[in-house]
Scaffold this motif. Sequence first.
Motif, PDB file in Angstrom:
ATOM      1  N   THR A   1       6.860   8.886  94.464  1.00 55.33           N
ATOM      2  CA  THR A   1       6.516   9.128  95.868  1.00 55.33           C
ATOM      3  C   THR A   1       6.312   7.852  96.570  1.00 55.33           C
ATOM      4  O   THR A   1       6.230   6.893  96.676  1.00 55.33           O
TER       5      THR A   1
ATOM      6  N   PRO B   1       2.741  10.558 108.889  1.00 59.74           N
ATOM      7  CA  PRO B   1       1.379  12.248 108.145  1.00 59.74           C
ATOM      8  C   PRO B   1       1.540  11.575 107.274  1.00 59.74           C
ATOM      9  O   PRO B   1       1.713  11.195 105.527  1.00 59.74           O
ATOM     10  N   ASP B   2       0.524  12.229 107.061  1.00 57.46           N
ATOM     11  CA  ASP B   2      -0.254  12.385 105.475  1.00 57.46           C
ATOM     12  C   ASP B   2       0.536  13.154 104.205  1.00 57.46           C
ATOM     13  O   ASP B   2       0.714  12.514 103.388  1.00 57.46           O
ATOM     14  N   ASP B   3       1.543  13.664 104.604  1.00 56.47           N
ATOM     15  CA  ASP B   3       2.809  14.932 103.839  1.00 56.47           C
ATOM     16  C   ASP B   3       2.975  14.185 103.594  1.00 56.47           C
ATOM     17  O   ASP B   3       4.299  14.473 102.520  1.00 56.47           O
ATOM     18  N   CYS B   4       3.986  12.741 103.868  1.00 57.28           N
ATOM     19  CA  CYS B   4       4.475  11.852 103.314  1.00 57.28           C
ATOM     20  C   CYS B   4       4.067  11.049 102.187  1.00 57.28           C
ATOM     21  O   CYS B   4       5.023  11.018 101.429  1.00 57.28           O
TER      22      CYS B   4
ATOM     23  N   GLY C   1       3.445  12.097  99.122  1.00 61.32           N
ATOM     24  CA  GLY C   1       3.579  12.955  98.119  1.00 61.32           C
ATOM     25  C   GLY C   1       4.796  13.946  98.460  1.00 61.32           C
ATOM     26  O   GLY C   1       5.371  14.025  97.176  1.00 61.32           O
ATOM     27  N   ARG C   2       6.308  12.840  98.751  1.00 62.65           N
ATOM     28  CA  ARG C   2       7.381  13.154  98.384  1.00 62.65           C
ATOM     29  C   ARG C   2       7.632  12.134  98.381  1.00 62.65           C
ATOM     30  O   ARG C   2       7.319  10.646  98.547  1.00 62.65           O
TER      31      ARG C   2
END
Length: 161
Positions: free
Chosen positions: A22, A141-144, A146-147
């Motif tokens: 990630t 963005p914050d969701d990046c 965990g990707r």
Amino acid sequence: MQQPAQALRRRLRYQAQDSAQTLAEALDEYYAANLDRVTRPADLPADSAALFRSHDICHVIFGLDTSLADETLADARTLFSCDVGMRRYARYLREDEQAKALFRQMGWARGVAITIACLPRILRAAVEAVRMRKPWPWTPPDDCAGRPLSELRRDYGIRVI
């Protein structure tokens, strides 16, 4: 025959195009591998933390190490491939005390020499920027976090060079 210094550097997992790490894991690997070279944003003055965090993320997403050549390429890829814009990025580098200290330490003449030596890779970075699907966000963005890098690179059209 001696190998170039960059070839002797150990490649890290985040530098592989299809890294399954990630973004957060890759950033941790980047910091762990560069304990003596890179200050974590949490350890910087508040006015410098955001700039250096975004810069460090660029090293990771574009698969770059901390050699002077890759530092130069990180700046080029930031300018060509991120949504920060040249004016805003130049203002960061011109006004941030930590950034100015790094440039003073390196010296402008050495910086120019390294940039000239890196011109072929800088031109390749410009070509890769045109091929990208969309610019990488300077402040992701914050969701990046965990990707997986492979997924982010595919979504944005980023190729490690």
